[in-house]
Write a protein that holds these residues in place. Structure first.
Motif, PDB file in Angstrom:
ATOM      1  N   PRO A  26      40.855  47.405  42.498  1.00  0.00           N
ATOM      2  CA  PRO A  26      40.908  48.039  41.510  1.00  0.00           C
ATOM      3  C   PRO A  26      41.257  48.415  41.032  1.00  0.00           C
ATOM      4  O   PRO A  26      41.170  49.347  39.927  1.00  0.00           O
ATOM      5  N   ALA A  27      41.748  49.107  42.036  1.00  0.00           N
ATOM      6  CA  ALA A  27      43.583  50.661  41.223  1.00  0.00           C
ATOM      7  C   ALA A  27      44.034  50.341  39.812  1.00  0.00           C
ATOM      8  O   ALA A  27      44.261  50.329  39.084  1.00  0.00           O
ATOM      9  N   LEU A  28      44.464  48.821  40.598  1.00  0.00           N
ATOM     10  CA  LEU A  28      45.492  48.026  39.359  1.00  0.00           C
ATOM     11  C   LEU A  28      45.275  47.676  38.678  1.00  0.00           C
ATOM     12  O   LEU A  28      45.466  48.021  37.794  1.00  0.00           O
ATOM     13  N   LEU A  29      43.769  47.089  38.294  1.00  0.00           N
ATOM     14  CA  LEU A  29      42.820  46.752  37.686  1.00  0.00           C
ATOM     15  C   LEU A  29      42.953  48.663  36.496  1.00  0.00           C
ATOM     16  O   LEU A  29      42.973  48.021  34.902  1.00  0.00           O
ATOM     17  N   ALA A  30      42.318  49.349  37.036  1.00  0.00           N
ATOM     18  CA  ALA A  30      42.372  50.720  35.979  1.00  0.00           C
ATOM     19  C   ALA A  30      43.327  51.101  35.623  1.00  0.00           C
ATOM     20  O   ALA A  30      43.474  51.673  34.810  1.00  0.00           O
ATOM     21  N   ALA A  31      44.832  50.991  36.271  1.00  0.00           N
ATOM     22  CA  ALA A  31      45.915  51.438  36.255  1.00  0.00           C
ATOM     23  C   ALA A  31      46.278  50.302  34.609  1.00  0.00           C
ATOM     24  O   ALA A  31      46.809  50.591  33.909  1.00  0.00           O
ATOM     25  N   ILE A  32      45.965  48.774  34.869  1.00  0.00           N
ATOM     26  CA  ILE A  32      46.263  48.182  33.985  1.00  0.00           C
ATOM     27  C   ILE A  32      45.613  48.412  31.996  1.00  0.00           C
ATOM     28  O   ILE A  32      46.308  48.483  31.111  1.00  0.00           O
ATOM     29  N   LYS A  57      34.411  44.265  31.505  1.00  0.00           N
ATOM     30  CA  LYS A  57      33.462  43.820  30.361  1.00  0.00           C
ATOM     31  C   LYS A  57      31.569  43.578  31.178  1.00  0.00           C
ATOM     32  O   LYS A  57      30.734  43.319  30.924  1.00  0.00           O
ATOM     33  N   ILE A  58      32.414  42.153  32.426  1.00  0.00           N
ATOM     34  CA  ILE A  58      31.371  41.539  33.163  1.00  0.00           C
ATOM     35  C   ILE A  58      31.228  43.039  34.355  1.00  0.00           C
ATOM     36  O   ILE A  58      29.291  43.070  34.363  1.00  0.00           O
ATOM     37  N   HIS A  59      31.313  43.705  34.642  1.00  0.00           N
ATOM     38  CA  HIS A  59      30.945  45.179  35.440  1.00  0.00           C
ATOM     39  C   HIS A  59      30.180  45.940  34.684  1.00  0.00           C
ATOM     40  O   HIS A  59      29.056  46.298  34.551  1.00  0.00           O
ATOM     41  N   GLY A  60      30.506  46.239  33.525  1.00  0.00           N
ATOM     42  CA  GLY A  60      29.716  46.971  32.471  1.00  0.00           C
ATOM     43  C   GLY A  60      28.936  45.477  32.163  1.00  0.00           C
ATOM     44  O   GLY A  60      27.441  47.081  32.200  1.00  0.00           O
ATOM     45  N   LEU A  62      26.370  44.060  34.819  1.00  0.00           N
ATOM     46  CA  LEU A  62      25.705  44.446  36.033  1.00  0.00           C
ATOM     47  C   LEU A  62      25.640  45.626  36.315  1.00  0.00           C
ATOM     48  O   LEU A  62      24.486  45.941  36.108  1.00  0.00           O
ATOM     49  N   LYS A  63      26.054  46.160  35.697  1.00  0.00           N
ATOM     50  CA  LYS A  63      25.518  47.666  35.455  1.00  0.00           C
ATOM     51  C   LYS A  63      26.055  48.155  37.513  1.00  0.00           C
ATOM     52  O   LYS A  63      24.039  48.739  37.550  1.00  0.00           O
ATOM     53  N   PRO A  64      26.147  47.987  38.470  1.00  0.00           N
ATOM     54  CA  PRO A  64      25.883  48.419  39.345  1.00  0.00           C
ATOM     55  C   PRO A  64      26.431  49.586  40.074  1.00  0.00           C
ATOM     56  O   PRO A  64      25.704  50.187  40.474  1.00  0.00           O
ATOM     57  N   ASP A  65      27.246  50.872  39.113  1.00  0.00           N
ATOM     58  CA  ASP A  65      27.297  51.513  39.489  1.00  0.00           C
ATOM     59  C   ASP A  65      27.494  52.568  37.651  1.00  0.00           C
ATOM     60  O   ASP A  65      27.795  51.852  36.996  1.00  0.00           O
ATOM     61  N   ASP A  66      28.404  53.451  38.114  1.00  0.00           N
ATOM     62  CA  ASP A  66      28.563  54.446  36.884  1.00  0.00           C
ATOM     63  C   ASP A  66      30.601  54.096  36.915  1.00  0.00           C
ATOM     64  O   ASP A  66      30.763  54.459  35.031  1.00  0.00           O
ATOM     65  N   ASN A  67      31.299  53.141  37.446  1.00  0.00           N
ATOM     66  CA  ASN A  67      32.173  53.451  37.477  1.00  0.00           C
ATOM     67  C   ASN A  67      32.633  52.144  36.358  1.00  0.00           C
ATOM     68  O   ASN A  67      31.889  51.490  36.350  1.00  0.00           O
ATOM     69  N   PRO A  68      33.440  52.104  36.226  1.00  0.00           N
ATOM     70  CA  PRO A  68      34.300  50.889  34.634  1.00  0.00           C
ATOM     71  C   PRO A  68      34.483  50.142  35.572  1.00  0.00           C
ATOM     72  O   PRO A  68      34.939  48.860  34.706  1.00  0.00           O
ATOM     73  N   PHE A  69      34.944  49.987  36.422  1.00  0.00           N
ATOM     74  CA  PHE A  69      35.537  48.778  37.529  1.00  0.00           C
ATOM     75  C   PHE A  69      35.181  48.640  39.151  1.00  0.00           C
ATOM     76  O   PHE A  69      34.285  50.044  39.851  1.00  0.00           O
ATOM     77  N   PRO A  70      34.296  47.625  39.819  1.00  0.00           N
ATOM     78  CA  PRO A  70      34.542  47.590  40.817  1.00  0.00           C
ATOM     79  C   PRO A  70      35.219  48.719  41.678  1.00  0.00           C
ATOM     80  O   PRO A  70      35.708  48.757  41.689  1.00  0.00           O
ATOM     81  N   ALA A  71      33.942  48.643  42.445  1.00  0.00           N
ATOM     82  CA  ALA A  71      34.353  50.221  43.881  1.00  0.00           C
ATOM     83  C   ALA A  71      35.485  49.220  44.687  1.00  0.00           C
ATOM     84  O   ALA A  71      36.462  49.718  45.577  1.00  0.00           O
ATOM     85  N   THR A  72      35.463  47.241  45.308  1.00  0.00           N
ATOM     86  CA  THR A  72      35.914  47.356  45.771  1.00  0.00           C
ATOM     87  C   THR A  72      36.912  45.755  45.248  1.00  0.00           C
ATOM     88  O   THR A  72      36.615  45.726  44.150  1.00  0.00           O
ATOM     89  N   ARG A  73      38.066  45.573  46.017  1.00  0.00           N
ATOM     90  CA  ARG A  73      38.268  44.099  45.409  1.00  0.00           C
ATOM     91  C   ARG A  73      37.492  42.856  45.549  1.00  0.00           C
ATOM     92  O   ARG A  73      37.228  41.771  45.192  1.00  0.00           O
TER      93      ARG A  73
END
Length: 321
Positions: A26-32, A57-60, A62-73
């Motif tokens: 997730p940290a790499l995806l956020a950096a990209i 887009k998929i995470h948005g 599903l909306k499991p949280d307010d973060n733009p990306f998943p919290a874990t790998r």
């Protein structure tokens, strides 16, 4: 084309991680994603696509949280799997099956080679800033190779021009069998080259693969009219050595029509290149037209003046004046 289709020309970058599944971090995806957002601020860069866009887009949805990306790998891997269930090969252009390598694609305007090199260097700098410590980013695809080819063409343009000039000089020397006549014949052919250099400087057009090759190619085209004019001048001067002025006028009258006709045909032919969409091709045609026109002036004005000045009768008249 940019006005009609938008930004359409691809610039590609490969993101390399040290382990399989590294692209699911997730940290790499956020950096990209942050890299893409900053890169898209460049005026020559339009939109971009990467694995980060699909995961966000998929995470948005599903909306499991307010973060733009998943919290874990693990969560990122599950969301990627969810997408591949719908489209098994939809992510293949942006991530390898083992998840170790990714692909970021930017869409730009159709750029010259020099502009492409600058944009690639700018994006690479931004990518390394955002991905530092997380992954390695490198240019990919055809364009980096094209930029290297342009750099090679620019680095060797002086060598190419020198070889072309030397070859033409040797063949003209064998043809005329006089060093002085050969020098006088070659000098006017440098005039259109000077015109090209001046136009490039005034219009601030960068050298690229097309414009860098104009000078060397141009010599082989314009020297044809020069040879015709020199042969006619020599013939007329041999017939009337005591009247160099009359010999020059007779040569221009006899050969001038043919030279003007061939130059017009060349100008019309090269002018069609100015209708192209690619700027490199437009510049190639535009500068060819200007150079052929300059060569025509040199052959009709500059070359006869040189022959007149350095002919025996012409030199005598200049000294007498």
């Amino acid at each position: 084309l940019t006005d009609e289709y938008g930004f359409y020309f691809p610039l590609e970058f490969t993101v390399s991680t040290k382990e399989k599944g590294g692209m699911k971090d997730p940290a790499l995806l956020a950096a990209i994603h942050a890299f893409q957002q900053e890169a898209e601020q460049h005026p020559l860069v339009g939109h971009s696509v990467s694995l980060a866009d699909f995961v966000k887009k998929i995470h948005g949805v599903l909306k499991p949280d307010d973060n733009p990306f998943p919290a874990t790998r693990m969560a990122a891997a599950q969301e990627i799997l969810l997408y591949t269930v719908q489209d098994d090969d939809g992510l293949d252009p942006y991530v390898t099956r083992d998840g170790q390598y990714g692909h970021v694609v930017f869409k730009t305007q159709f750029l010259s080679g020099y502009e492409t090199g600058e944009v690639v260097a700018h994006l690479l700098k931004l990518g390394r800033k955002h991905l530092q410590g997380k992954a390695q980013i490198d240019p990919a695809g055809y364009m980096p190779l094209y930029v290297k080819l342009i750099g090679y063409a620019l680095a060797t343009q002086i060598t190419g021009f020198s070889i072309a000039f030397g070859t033409i000089f040797v063949f003209m020397l064998l043809l005329f069998r006089q060093v002085k006549t050969t020098l006088l014949s070659v000098l006017p052919n440098l005039f259109p080259v000077a015109i090209i250099a001046a136009l490039l400087a005034v219009s601030r057009i960068d050298l690229d693969f097309g414009t860098a090759s104009i000078a060397a190619i141009l010599l082989g085209i314009v020297v044809d009219d020069t040879i015709h004019m020199v042969f006619r001048l020599r013939h007329e001067l041999a017939a009337a050595p005591d009247d160099p002025g009359g010999a020059v006028r007779a040569a221009i009258k006899e050969t001038g029509h043919a030279i003007i006709t061939t130059s017009l045909v060349l100008c019309l032919g090269f002018s069609t290149l100015m209708l192209a969409q690619a700027r490199t091709v437009v510049y190639f045609g535009m500068f060819r037209v200007a150079a052929v026109a300059g060569a025509l002036l040199a052959d009709l004005l500059f070359l006869p003046a040189l022959i007149y000045r350095f002919s025996r009768g012409g030199a005598a008249k200049v000294k007498g004046d």
